[in-house]
Design a protein around this motif. Structure first.
Motif, mmCIF file in Angstrom:
data_model
loop_
_atom_site.group_PDB
_atom_site.id
_atom_site.type_symbol
_atom_site.label_atom_id
_atom_site.label_comp_id
_atom_site.label_asym_id
_atom_site.label_seq_id
_atom_site.Cartn_x
_atom_site.Cartn_y
_atom_site.Cartn_z
ATOM 1 N N VAL A 367 0.835 -1.205 0.000
ATOM 2 C CA VAL A 367 0.000 0.000 0.000
ATOM 3 C C VAL A 367 0.866 1.251 0.000
ATOM 4 O O VAL A 367 0.684 2.165 -0.808
ATOM 5 C CB VAL A 367 -0.945 0.000 1.227
ATOM 6 N N ILE A 368 1.837 1.281 0.911
ATOM 7 C CA ILE A 368 2.669 2.477 1.048
ATOM 8 C C ILE A 368 3.595 2.642 -0.152
ATOM 9 O O ILE A 368 3.846 3.761 -0.607
ATOM 10 C CB ILE A 368 3.459 2.417 2.371
ATOM 11 N N GLU A 369 4.076 1.529 -0.715
ATOM 12 C CA GLU A 369 4.970 1.645 -1.868
ATOM 13 C C GLU A 369 4.238 2.205 -3.081
ATOM 14 O O GLU A 369 4.750 3.091 -3.768
ATOM 15 C CB GLU A 369 5.610 0.290 -2.190
ATOM 16 N N VAL A 370 3.037 1.712 -3.358
ATOM 17 C CA VAL A 370 2.260 2.244 -4.480
ATOM 18 C C VAL A 370 1.907 3.709 -4.216
ATOM 19 O O VAL A 370 1.932 4.549 -5.128
ATOM 20 C CB VAL A 370 0.985 1.399 -4.706
ATOM 21 N N PRO A 377 6.964 11.488 -6.580
ATOM 22 C CA PRO A 377 7.335 12.281 -7.773
ATOM 23 C C PRO A 377 6.386 13.463 -7.997
ATOM 24 O O PRO A 377 6.830 14.541 -8.435
ATOM 25 C CB PRO A 377 7.216 11.263 -8.926
ATOM 26 N N LEU A 378 5.087 13.268 -7.701
ATOM 27 C CA LEU A 378 4.109 14.336 -7.907
ATOM 28 C C LEU A 378 4.372 15.516 -6.971
ATOM 29 O O LEU A 378 4.368 16.683 -7.394
ATOM 30 C CB LEU A 378 2.701 13.780 -7.676
ATOM 31 N N GLN A 441 6.602 -2.646 -9.788
ATOM 32 C CA GLN A 441 5.482 -1.740 -9.596
ATOM 33 C C GLN A 441 4.158 -2.431 -9.951
ATOM 34 O O GLN A 441 3.162 -2.312 -9.224
ATOM 35 C CB GLN A 441 5.671 -0.483 -10.450
ATOM 36 N N LEU A 442 4.174 -3.193 -11.053
ATOM 37 C CA LEU A 442 2.981 -3.928 -11.455
ATOM 38 C C LEU A 442 2.610 -4.985 -10.413
ATOM 39 O O LEU A 442 1.430 -5.186 -10.099
ATOM 40 C CB LEU A 442 3.220 -4.591 -12.812
ATOM 41 N N ARG A 447 -0.985 -6.811 -5.897
ATOM 42 C CA ARG A 447 -1.186 -7.044 -4.470
ATOM 43 C C ARG A 447 -2.283 -6.125 -3.915
ATOM 44 O O ARG A 447 -3.063 -6.538 -3.048
ATOM 45 C CB ARG A 447 0.130 -6.849 -3.716
ATOM 46 N N LEU A 448 -2.359 -4.909 -4.440
ATOM 47 C CA LEU A 448 -3.458 -4.024 -4.046
ATOM 48 C C LEU A 448 -4.805 -4.593 -4.489
ATOM 49 O O LEU A 448 -5.815 -4.443 -3.787
ATOM 50 C CB LEU A 448 -3.261 -2.631 -4.650
#
Length: 472
Positions: A367-370, A377-378, A441-442, A447-448
């Motif tokens: 959750v935190i990584e996504v 970056p945003l 990342q995918l 996992r989410l």
């Protein structure tokens, strides 16, 4: 940055610190695991020759019932059963549980192995759906086929535990191939620590691309498919690093359902495999920890890297995504069911280290990584974060990810040397780098999706299409 309100900058900084701190905790776990994995391999080096294993352990080896649940496995069932019957072990029985297959799984076994209906007394200690019949053949006395109404993998395994008579049972997937000496290698802790050892896990490896004959992997080859290649690196990291290290610490919470060895008596005491979860393998191990801790009994749950079970990995995004979402859902189901163990002194190191690792890596991690992929970056682009925060996040996400994977490959080459060609290691090293740029990342997105399934209380495995092992 001066155009933004101070509170906005503070919120952005807090988000960055949460993401970076969680990443550092995960990285810290991985580095500690690498150290412990290296220590474990040095302390218990692999025994190279099966003949030496046989001379050392054959007279002491307890009987084992090999349980292979099968549901719609007509493509691979004959090859898999042949592989199991060819195992090099003094006293074992193969119990294939046909879990209400809708294809020709049962008929293929009847036709190929000549099994016919038999009567045999069996236990009813753990619950499962009704058994419709038992099949055996005097020509192959080691083989017993159980035909039962469909109830899922855990239900099928419970039927196998009831029917089994040996003191140990080995749970595997019917679509997997055990190496001939796998049982003899896996039983080692039960012989060396016969009172305390209650469960042992072995290594799962990817068979895609390898040459298979008569249910055996006779030549290890790398697949050409990128998804299969990247799973080889993932499995090495999960088994050779993580599970070996957690076993050394005695905080192992997962023994793969594809290959695990258990003391039948203790499994019966905890009620066998639980229903209503897709993470029945992890849940059984956690139940064993919980039971033994509450009984205040000494015990050991081990992982041995040398015994290998070969499995067919998904080689397309849809099937792989369903698998990873299911794994995540199973982990969350087990964690929530046994959440009272987390940081509970009653459960010792398993409550603090074992469940703490599950919390950081499996529950909070994806959750935190996504969250970080999107926001860090945003926030930097909008001038809310200093460049140093972006750099720290990228370093944790990419640099340390590459380091852990490559270090695991080094462990593999130093101690096990399963890949015969230097070219294979070079390719896997490139894959270990490439997986961090897109695939990782995918994987977290999948996992989410598992999180979403868990919150919706979704049940079932989803369709898992397999091509079958290719000989030649």
């Amino acid at each position: 940055m001066s155009n933004w309100q101070p509170w906005a900058i503070q919120v952005a900084t807090l988000i960055a610190w949460i993401v970076i701190t969680t990443g550092l905790l995960q990285t810290g776990f991985y580095i500690v695991q690498l150290v412990y994995a290296g220590i474990s391999l040095a302390a218990r080096p692999p025994i190279a020759r099966a003949s030496l294993l046989w001379r050392r352990y054959a007279d002491q080896a307890p009987a084992i019932a090999v349980l292979a649940p099968a549901f719609n496995e007509e493509v691979t069932i004959v090859e898999s059963v042949n592989s199991l019957l060819a195992l090099q072990y003094p006293d074992f029985e193969v119990i294939v549980i046909n879990d209400g297959s809708k294809d020709n799984t049962l008929q293929r076994m009847i036709d190929h192995f000549g099994v016919a209906p038999v009567d045999r007394f069996h236990d009813i200690t753990v619950a499962h759906n009704p058994i419709r019949g038992l099949y055996a053949s005097a020509r192959i006395p080691r083989l017993l086929v159980v035909d039962k109404e469909n109830g899922g993998k855990s239900d099928a395994l419970n039927a196998g535990i009831n029917v089994a008579r040996a003191p140990l049972f080995c749970s595997i997937d019917a679509d997997s191939l055990l190496e001939p000496d796998a049982l003899l290698r896996a039983v080692r802790p039960f012989i060396e620590e016969p009172v305390e050892t209650i469960a042992v896990g072995g290594t799962i490896r990817i068979a895609n691309g390898s040459r298979i004959e008569a249910g055996r992997v006779v030549e290890v080859r790398l697949p050409r498919n990128f998804l299969a290649l990247v799973q080889i690196v993932e499995y090495l990291r999960a088994f050779l690093m993580a599970r070996l290290a957690l076993s050394r610490m005695q905080v192992l919470t997962v023994i793969s359902g594809a290959f695990g060895l258990f003391r039948r008596r203790i499994a019966l005491e905890v009620g066998g495999y639980s229903h209503g979860t897709v993470g029945e393998d992890m849940e059984l191990v956690v139940k064993l920890h919980r039971h033994m801790r509450e009984q205040k009994k000494l015990y050991r749950i081990e992982f041995i890297p040398e015994p290998v079970c070969w499995t067919e990995a998904p080689d397309n995004l849809a099937v792989l995504g369903r698998q990873r979402a299911r794994w995540q859902r199973g982990t969350l189901e087990t964690f929530v069911k046994h959440k009272s163990m987390l940081f509970n002194p009653r459960y010792g190191r398993i409550g603090f280290i074992g469940f703490g690792q599950v919390l950081v890596v499996d529950v909070l991690g994806p959750v935190i990584e996504v969250f970080g992929y999107v926001l860090i970056p945003l926030l930097w682009a909008f001038g809310l974060l200093a460049f140093e925060y972006l750099l720290a996040f990228l370093a944790i996400t990419f640099t340390f990810g590459i380091f852990v994977s490559v270090a695991t490959l080094i462990l593999e080459e130093i101690e096990l040397r399963r890949f015969p060609r230097a070219r294979d290691l070079a390719i896997l090293t490139l894959i270990a780098v490439a997986e961090n740029f897109g695939y990782r990342q995918l994987s977290n997105v999948w996992r989410l999706h598992g999180y979403w399934q868990f919150l919706r209380k979704q049940q079932g495995w989803g369709q898992m299409t397999r091509k079958g092992f290719q000989s030649g």
